[in-house]
Design an enzyme around this catalytic site. Structure first.
Site, short mmCIF file in Angstrom:
data_model
loop_
_atom_site.label_atom_id
_atom_site.label_comp_id
_atom_site.label_asym_id
_atom_site.label_seq_id
_atom_site.Cartn_x
_atom_site.Cartn_y
_atom_site.Cartn_z
N LYS A 1 31.63 46.06 29.83
CA LYS A 1 32.26 45.01 29.04
C LYS A 1 31.50 44.84 27.72
CE LYS A 1 35.37 43.75 32.09
NZ LYS A 1 36.83 43.75 31.83
N ASP B 1 35.24 48.14 27.39
CA ASP B 1 36.35 47.21 27.53
C ASP B 1 36.05 45.94 26.74
OD1 ASP B 1 38.46 45.63 28.29
OD2 ASP B 1 38.10 45.76 30.44
N GLU C 1 38.94 49.94 25.76
CA GLU C 1 40.05 49.27 26.44
C GLU C 1 40.35 47.92 25.79
OE1 GLU C 1 40.83 47.55 30.95
OE2 GLU C 1 39.59 49.34 30.65
N GLU D 1 46.84 46.22 30.87
CA GLU D 1 46.71 45.24 31.95
C GLU D 1 47.38 43.92 31.62
OE1 GLU D 1 42.75 42.89 32.29
OE2 GLU D 1 42.16 44.89 31.66
N ASP E 1 49.51 47.40 35.78
CA ASP E 1 48.95 46.34 36.62
C ASP E 1 50.01 45.97 37.66
OD1 ASP E 1 46.69 43.86 36.44
OD2 ASP E 1 48.61 43.34 37.35
N HIS F 1 44.82 49.31 35.99
CA HIS F 1 43.91 48.18 36.04
C HIS F 1 43.84 47.67 37.47
CE1 HIS F 1 43.44 43.64 35.81
NE2 HIS F 1 42.29 44.07 35.34
#
Length: 430
Positions: free
Chosen positions: A209, A237, A263, A292, A315, A342
């Site tokens: 992240k 991400d 992402e 997602e 998703d 996701h």
């Protein structure tokens, strides 16, 4: 043998206090409590089978999704299951085209999350009555039946039913990657410990992240790349936290760590913004992954048309259940874009594994650049949790969509009357 009339629909607000441990934290969602609107369908058949459906939320707002599920209930109650699955496209359109509810959509937001929960329960019930895992139910369908579950409205300029029929129509597991090591709220010591444990367990693909602080991102990416070595795959991400120019500049600063993708670099609604970022990052060898929080198949269609992504992330609870995800899998196949779903949250791993396995067997027939996200949280609350071996999802063998939760877990975590929340809320008051 599909049989029975839907005699009861119930929905509960189930929340897990994951924010207490920083689990799931990222640049935009700093204190998520992983939650679900949990739907149960019952029939008048005396076989005891029920359909279980979920949609994923982050705590507050789950009660709004519950209200939306109840608002859709009249479309489901007293309907024969055979009539529903015999005209699944029509039933899907009935839910998504309610003349009044679609005004607060259409096919997006809370009402679409509620639609996903209801449809996920229908698919679970259908697969259980057929005695098959959901992925096997899909694989065994003849192409015409499968395509009859999809609403092609709004995407026929890219893919028609006839074209899909012509192109549509075995295991060491389906490759996975882990996000569990590098939540933004984790300390360096926690990150190091989890990375080392993941490496020992055979993981070769890691997601980090990023997006809150550039220098901190550089430091954390350097740390993780050092821990996992140059040969392992690293993904980034940002969870939608940047404007377009900022995304290009920020990711350029992280290029030295050789990420496979960035992402959700910007707003999930900004198709042209994603295209701009994608084009700018080509010289750096970094792809764009998103999906997602894509509202529906139309957004995916436009992302594909605009060449705005190199990795497509479906998703299982954001789109309109299996029905709409099937249309996206087929469009991705046409555009030759790998699907890397996701997962995580509450039950997303349990659900989306079925779609990934189906995609491999019946649509893409390839594992090249394909992997499914895995997050090691909350699986203990499910009756049929995912099985991971050698960093891969093993195909589920139990009938259904793997959506059923343990009743004791549901009772303890139901909001606000469950035992867990009674204690937490009482502590907050004191």
């Amino acid at each position: 043998m599909v049989q029975g009339r839907i005699s009861r629909l119930s929905v509960r607000d189930v929340r897990f206090p994951t924010s207490l441990g920083g689990h799931g934290s990222d640049a935009m969602h700093t204190d998520p409590d992983y939650s679900a609107a949990y739907v149960v369908l019952e029939t008048d058949v005396e076989d005891g089978l029920k359909g279980y459906g979920i949609t994923f939320t982050l705590g507050k707002g789950t009660e709004v999704v519950v209200c939306a599920v109840n608002a859709l209930a009249h479309h489901v109650l007293d309907k024969d299951l055979q009539d529903i699955v015999g005209d699944f496209r029509g039933f899907y359109r009935q839910l998504t085209s309610d003349g009044q509810l679609r005004w607060i959509g259409p096919e997006k937001g809370v009402v679409h999350l509620a639609t996903a929960a209801v449809l996920n329960a229908v698919w679970d019930l259908w697969a259980k009555q057929e005695g098959k895992p959901l992925w096997k139910l899909l694989v065994d369908m003849d192409p015409r039946t499968l395509l009859s579950c999809i609403d092609f409205r709004y995407i026929t300029d890219v893919l028609t039913e006839e074209e899909a029929f012509e192109k549509q129509m075995r295991m060491h597991g389906y490759p996975a990657y882990t996000t569990s090591c590098a939540w933004l709220g984790y300390s360096d010591n926690t990150l190091k410990q989890l990375c080392m444990e993941a490496l020992q367990d055979g993981w070769t693909r890691f997601k980090v992240k990023v997006g809150a602080d550039l220098q901190d991102d550089i430091r954390r990416c350097r740390l993780i790349r050092h821990l996992i070595g140059p040969e392992k795959t690293l993904m980034l991400d940002a969870n939608q936290c940047w404007d377009v120019p900022e995304a290009v500049e920020w990711v350029s600063q992280l290029a030295e760590f050789k990420p496979l993708w960035i992402e959700e670099p910007t707003s999930p609604d900004d198709i042209l913004g994603h295209a701009t970022i994608s084009k700018a990052l080509v010289p750096l060898g970094i792809g764009v992954a998103t999906g997602e929080q894509c509202h529906n198949r139309v957004i995916f269609k436009q992302l594909l048309q605009a060449k705005a992504l190199q990795f497509l992330q479906i998703d299982s609870c954001r789109l309109g259940s299996v029905n709409e995800n099937l249309s996206v899998l087929l469009m991705a196949k046409k555009f030759e874009i790998p699907v890397c779903p996701h997962a995580g949250g509450v039950g997303l791993c349990e659900l989306v594994q079925h779609l990934s396995i189906f995609d491999f067997i019946s649509v893409s027939a390839s594992l090249k650049n394909r992997m499914c996200e895995y997050v090691d949280h909350l699986h203990e609350h499910f009756k049929y949790p995912v099985v991971i071996k050698n960093a891969s999802y093993m195909p589920p063998t139990d009938a259904g969509y793997s959506t059923e939760m343990k009743e004791d877990s549901v009772k303890k975590h139901q909001y606000p009357e469950g035992e867990v929340w009674k204690k937490l809320l009482a502590a907050q008051e004191n």
